[in-house]
Write a protein that holds these residues in place. Sequence first.
Motif, PDB file in Angstrom:
ATOM      1  N   THR A 141      33.623 -17.617  30.906  1.00 57.65           N
ATOM      2  CA  THR A 141      33.592 -18.532  32.053  1.00 57.65           C
ATOM      3  C   THR A 141      34.969 -18.789  32.655  1.00 57.65           C
ATOM      4  OG1 THR A 141      33.898 -20.516  30.694  1.00 57.65           O
ATOM      5  CG2 THR A 141      31.628 -19.737  31.021  1.00 57.65           C
ATOM      6  N   GLY A 142      36.025 -18.505  31.884  1.00 54.20           N
ATOM      7  CA  GLY A 142      37.381 -18.799  32.341  1.00 54.20           C
ATOM      8  C   GLY A 142      37.808 -20.226  32.079  1.00 54.20           C
ATOM      9  N   ALA A 143      36.944 -21.002  31.422  1.00 58.02           N
ATOM     10  CA  ALA A 143      37.231 -22.418  31.178  1.00 58.02           C
ATOM     11  C   ALA A 143      38.311 -22.601  30.117  1.00 58.02           C
ATOM     12  CB  ALA A 143      35.956 -23.146  30.737  1.00 58.02           C
ATOM     13  N   ASN A 144      39.221 -23.532  30.379  1.00 58.38           N
ATOM     14  CA  ASN A 144      40.208 -23.966  29.394  1.00 58.38           C
ATOM     15  C   ASN A 144      39.497 -25.030  28.551  1.00 58.38           C
ATOM     16  OD1 ASN A 144      43.502 -25.591  29.593  1.00 58.38           O
ATOM     17  ND2 ASN A 144      42.400 -24.791  27.861  1.00 58.38           N
ATOM     18  N   LEU A 145      39.109 -24.661  27.327  1.00 60.48           N
ATOM     19  CA  LEU A 145      38.320 -25.551  26.474  1.00 60.48           C
ATOM     20  C   LEU A 145      39.141 -26.706  25.916  1.00 60.48           C
ATOM     21  CD1 LEU A 145      36.373 -22.790  24.533  1.00 60.48           C
ATOM     22  CD2 LEU A 145      35.617 -24.091  26.549  1.00 60.48           C
ATOM     23  N   HIS A 146      40.412 -26.436  25.637  1.00 59.46           N
ATOM     24  CA  HIS A 146      41.288 -27.492  25.128  1.00 59.46           C
ATOM     25  C   HIS A 146      42.734 -27.023  25.197  1.00 59.46           C
ATOM     26  CE1 HIS A 146      42.183 -31.203  23.068  1.00 59.46           C
ATOM     27  NE2 HIS A 146      43.005 -30.536  22.285  1.00 59.46           N
ATOM     28  N   THR A 147      43.631 -27.975  25.357  1.00 57.47           N
ATOM     29  CA  THR A 147      45.065 -27.708  25.333  1.00 57.47           C
ATOM     30  C   THR A 147      45.693 -28.531  24.224  1.00 57.47           C
ATOM     31  OG1 THR A 147      45.088 -27.315  27.721  1.00 57.47           O
ATOM     32  CG2 THR A 147      47.213 -27.758  26.661  1.00 57.47           C
ATOM     33  N   PHE A 148      46.312 -27.841  23.264  1.00 59.44           N
ATOM     34  CA  PHE A 148      47.051 -28.503  22.189  1.00 59.44           C
ATOM     35  C   PHE A 148      48.509 -28.600  22.617  1.00 59.44           C
ATOM     36  CE2 PHE A 148      43.652 -26.260  19.785  1.00 59.44           C
ATOM     37  CZ  PHE A 148      43.037 -27.362  19.209  1.00 59.44           C
ATOM     38  N   SER A 149      49.094 -29.775  22.486  1.00 62.05           N
ATOM     39  CA  SER A 149      50.481 -29.933  22.929  1.00 62.05           C
ATOM     40  C   SER A 149      51.248 -30.851  21.985  1.00 62.05           C
ATOM     41  CB  SER A 149      50.527 -30.464  24.362  1.00 62.05           C
ATOM     42  OG  SER A 149      49.779 -31.652  24.464  1.00 62.05           O
ATOM     43  N   ASP A 150      51.751 -30.269  20.923  1.00 62.27           N
ATOM     44  CA  ASP A 150      52.547 -31.037  19.969  1.00 62.27           C
ATOM     45  C   ASP A 150      53.849 -30.327  19.613  1.00 62.27           C
ATOM     46  OD1 ASP A 150      53.029 -33.284  18.368  1.00 62.27           O
ATOM     47  OD2 ASP A 150      52.263 -32.273  16.587  1.00 62.27           O
ATOM     48  N   HIS A 151      54.115 -29.210  20.273  1.00 62.29           N
ATOM     49  CA  HIS A 151      55.382 -28.510  20.044  1.00 62.29           C
ATOM     50  C   HIS A 151      56.432 -29.074  21.003  1.00 62.29           C
ATOM     51  CE1 HIS A 151      54.311 -25.434  17.134  1.00 62.29           C
ATOM     52  NE2 HIS A 151      53.196 -25.196  17.808  1.00 62.29           N
ATOM     53  N   ASP A 152      57.686 -29.047  20.567  1.00 60.38           N
ATOM     54  CA  ASP A 152      58.794 -29.560  21.369  1.00 60.38           C
ATOM     55  C   ASP A 152      59.598 -28.457  22.046  1.00 60.38           C
ATOM     56  OD1 ASP A 152      58.196 -32.202  20.606  1.00 60.38           O
ATOM     57  OD2 ASP A 152      59.349 -31.962  18.755  1.00 60.38           O
ATOM     58  N   ASN A 153      59.142 -27.205  21.896  1.00 57.39           N
ATOM     59  CA  ASN A 153      59.843 -26.079  22.491  1.00 57.39           C
ATOM     60  C   ASN A 153      58.826 -24.948  22.676  1.00 57.39           C
ATOM     61  OD1 ASN A 153      61.927 -24.389  23.424  1.00 57.39           O
ATOM     62  ND2 ASN A 153      63.354 -25.099  21.855  1.00 57.39           N
ATOM     63  N   TRP A 154      59.282 -23.795  23.162  1.00 63.05           N
ATOM     64  CA  TRP A 154      58.405 -22.674  23.432  1.00 63.05           C
ATOM     65  C   TRP A 154      57.548 -22.332  22.221  1.00 63.05           C
ATOM     66  CZ3 TRP A 154      62.342 -18.668  25.746  1.00 63.05           C
ATOM     67  CH2 TRP A 154      62.847 -19.164  26.950  1.00 63.05           C
ATOM     68  N   VAL A 155      56.268 -22.070  22.462  1.00 67.20           N
ATOM     69  CA  VAL A 155      55.376 -21.599  21.402  1.00 67.20           C
ATOM     70  C   VAL A 155      55.426 -20.075  21.433  1.00 67.20           C
ATOM     71  CG1 VAL A 155      53.067 -21.695  20.407  1.00 67.20           C
ATOM     72  CG2 VAL A 155      53.923 -23.630  21.752  1.00 67.20           C
ATOM     73  N   ARG A 156      55.832 -19.483  20.314  1.00 66.53           N
ATOM     74  CA  ARG A 156      56.087 -18.044  20.264  1.00 66.53           C
ATOM     75  C   ARG A 156      54.897 -17.198  19.833  1.00 66.53           C
ATOM     76  NH1 ARG A 156      60.719 -15.865  22.535  1.00 66.53           N
ATOM     77  NH2 ARG A 156      62.342 -17.434  22.417  1.00 66.53           N
ATOM     78  N   ASP A 157      54.105 -17.715  18.885  1.00 61.98           N
ATOM     79  CA  ASP A 157      53.010 -16.903  18.354  1.00 61.98           C
ATOM     80  C   ASP A 157      51.851 -17.805  17.972  1.00 61.98           C
ATOM     81  OD1 ASP A 157      51.734 -14.548  17.602  1.00 61.98           O
ATOM     82  OD2 ASP A 157      52.755 -14.378  15.678  1.00 61.98           O
ATOM     83  N   VAL A 158      50.663 -17.217  17.967  1.00 58.52           N
ATOM     84  CA  VAL A 158      49.455 -17.975  17.661  1.00 58.52           C
ATOM     85  C   VAL A 158      48.414 -17.014  17.081  1.00 58.52           C
ATOM     86  CG1 VAL A 158      48.446 -17.689  19.959  1.00 58.52           C
ATOM     87  CG2 VAL A 158      47.854 -19.679  18.605  1.00 58.52           C
ATOM     88  N   PHE A 159      47.591 -17.511  16.180  1.00 57.28           N
ATOM     89  CA  PHE A 159      46.446 -16.728  15.715  1.00 57.28           C
ATOM     90  C   PHE A 159      45.335 -17.667  15.285  1.00 57.28           C
ATOM     91  CE2 PHE A 159      48.731 -17.298  11.709  1.00 57.28           C
ATOM     92  CZ  PHE A 159      47.710 -17.573  10.809  1.00 57.28           C
ATOM     93  N   VAL A 160      44.141 -17.116  15.201  1.00 59.50           N
ATOM     94  CA  VAL A 160      42.970 -17.864  14.758  1.00 59.50           C
ATOM     95  C   VAL A 160      42.709 -17.496  13.302  1.00 59.50           C
ATOM     96  CG1 VAL A 160      40.528 -18.366  15.175  1.00 59.50           C
ATOM     97  CG2 VAL A 160      42.023 -17.770  17.098  1.00 59.50           C
ATOM     98  N   HIS A 161      42.578 -18.497  12.449  1.00 60.45           N
ATOM     99  CA  HIS A 161      42.283 -18.277  11.034  1.00 60.45           C
ATOM    100  C   HIS A 161      40.939 -17.567  10.891  1.00 60.45           C
ATOM    101  CE1 HIS A 161      40.950 -19.438   6.947  1.00 60.45           C
ATOM    102  NE2 HIS A 161      42.235 -19.309   6.667  1.00 60.45           N
TER     103      HIS A 161
END
Length: 147
Positions: A63-83
């Motif tokens: 759908t293109g929907a942004n389901l949620h935005t997590f914002s607790d980092h204080d600088n650039w987020v470099r990498d991400v993965f799903v467990h």
Amino acid sequence: VWVLVYSADVKREEQTLRGHEHVVNSVAYPPLPAGKAQQDADVANLLVSASRDKTVRLWNTSTGANLHTFSDHDNWVRDVFVHRSRDYVVSVSDDRSLVVWDVKNKRRLRKIEDAHGHFVTCASMHPVRPILATGGVDNVVSFWSCK
């Protein structure tokens, strides 16, 4: 700034995911158990992205929907993965932290400050064992027990 979902089968754009306000550094689909992709469309359509805008976003690629935005980092987020359980998202950042996000409850579960002596640039989960590895600008690979 946006993420483009492209269909290689038909060689056309499937979806454009708009919302990040800076460069997107990393995207990841959740791992799917063998033979389950057709049975779990909600998970099959999930994508997570990390950006220099200091956020991690969950998307529905259908759908293109942004389901949620997590914002607790204080600088650039470099990498991400799903467990592999698909219950958690892990992100690492130039703020030297490692954050575990609870997908279902849409909240931060744990934040490890100063996970490295400098920017944390990458993270990966062992395919079987409860061990997370992170790497950083400090030339160190760290291992974290997830018990």
